[in-house]
Design a protein around this motif. Structure first.
Motif, mmCIF file in Angstrom:
data_model
loop_
_atom_site.group_PDB
_atom_site.id
_atom_site.type_symbol
_atom_site.label_atom_id
_atom_site.label_comp_id
_atom_site.label_asym_id
_atom_site.label_seq_id
_atom_site.Cartn_x
_atom_site.Cartn_y
_atom_site.Cartn_z
ATOM 1 N N ARG A 20 32.443 -13.064 41.679
ATOM 2 C CA ARG A 20 31.269 -12.877 42.538
ATOM 3 C C ARG A 20 31.756 -12.530 43.941
ATOM 4 N NH1 ARG A 20 26.487 -13.687 40.308
ATOM 5 N NH2 ARG A 20 26.387 -14.957 38.452
ATOM 6 N N THR A 21 31.061 -11.606 44.591
ATOM 7 C CA THR A 21 31.442 -11.241 45.947
ATOM 8 C C THR A 21 31.169 -12.418 46.875
ATOM 9 O OG1 THR A 21 29.266 -10.306 46.412
ATOM 10 C CG2 THR A 21 30.957 -8.799 45.578
ATOM 11 N N THR A 22 31.957 -12.521 47.919
ATOM 12 C CA THR A 22 31.823 -13.673 48.818
ATOM 13 C C THR A 22 30.579 -13.590 49.696
ATOM 14 O OG1 THR A 22 33.295 -12.573 50.376
ATOM 15 C CG2 THR A 22 34.280 -14.185 48.898
ATOM 16 N N THR A 24 27.545 -11.697 49.240
ATOM 17 C CA THR A 24 26.226 -11.633 48.602
ATOM 18 C C THR A 24 26.161 -12.324 47.250
ATOM 19 O OG1 THR A 24 26.755 -9.513 47.564
ATOM 20 C CG2 THR A 24 25.706 -9.439 49.750
ATOM 21 N N ASN A 25 27.273 -12.847 46.774
ATOM 22 C CA ASN A 25 27.327 -13.531 45.482
ATOM 23 C C ASN A 25 26.985 -12.585 44.321
ATOM 24 O OD1 ASN A 25 28.029 -15.945 44.208
ATOM 25 N ND2 ASN A 25 25.880 -16.467 43.875
ATOM 26 N N THR A 26 27.235 -11.287 44.496
ATOM 27 C CA THR A 26 26.958 -10.282 43.469
ATOM 28 C C THR A 26 28.052 -10.301 42.414
ATOM 29 O OG1 THR A 26 25.895 -8.888 45.128
ATOM 30 C CG2 THR A 26 26.556 -7.818 43.084
#
Length: 137
Positions: A20-22, A24-26
């Motif tokens: 998960r991206t830091t 946006t949590n994508t």
């Protein structure tokens, strides 16, 4: 504006890794695909390998979720996406270039096997109200 779309037919080389991206949590999933040309050599009466292409494939959001739970190393796949190059320097300072595809669709190659599709439905809006007041009555 001038994106280069490609369709790759090949096999998954590495197990999908997801994170998960830091900010946006994508969800992001990535894996490598190898596509090798094959042709029949009439002189030797057998199939021989031709040129090959190995690329990193990156999938985002719901596609990443589906890929992470549906494909594994060795699976024959069809990938459609935007092809681009990534330039970087290795630990010795040498300039390197790699080919990558940002996928818009990934599926099993059904000419080489069978699959069963399970549709995932997006969680829709609900009319139910959740609050503490209903619990106090």
């Amino acid at each position: 504006m001038f994106d280069t779309y490609v369709t790759l037919v090949g096999n998954i080389l590495t197990a999908p890794e997801w994170r998960r991206t830091t900010n946006t949590n994508t969800l992001v999933a990535s894996f490598r695909v190898a596509s090798t040309a094959r042709r029949f050599d009439r002189d030797s009466n057998r199939w021989v390998d031709g040129n090959s292409l190995r690329v990193r494939v990156t999938c985002w959001r719901r596609l990443a979720e589906g890929v992470a739970s549906s494909v594994m190393t060795g699976d024959p796949v069809v990938v459609v996406g935007r092809l681009y190059t990534r330039d970087w320097a290795d630990v010795d300072g040498n300039n390197r270039t790699s080919y990558e595809v940002e996928a818009v669709a990934v599926g099993h190659d059904l000419s080489r096997g069978k699959a069963r599709f399970a549709r995932t439905r997006a969680a829709g809006a609900t009319s139910e109200i959740e609050d503490d007041e209903g619990l106090r009555a």
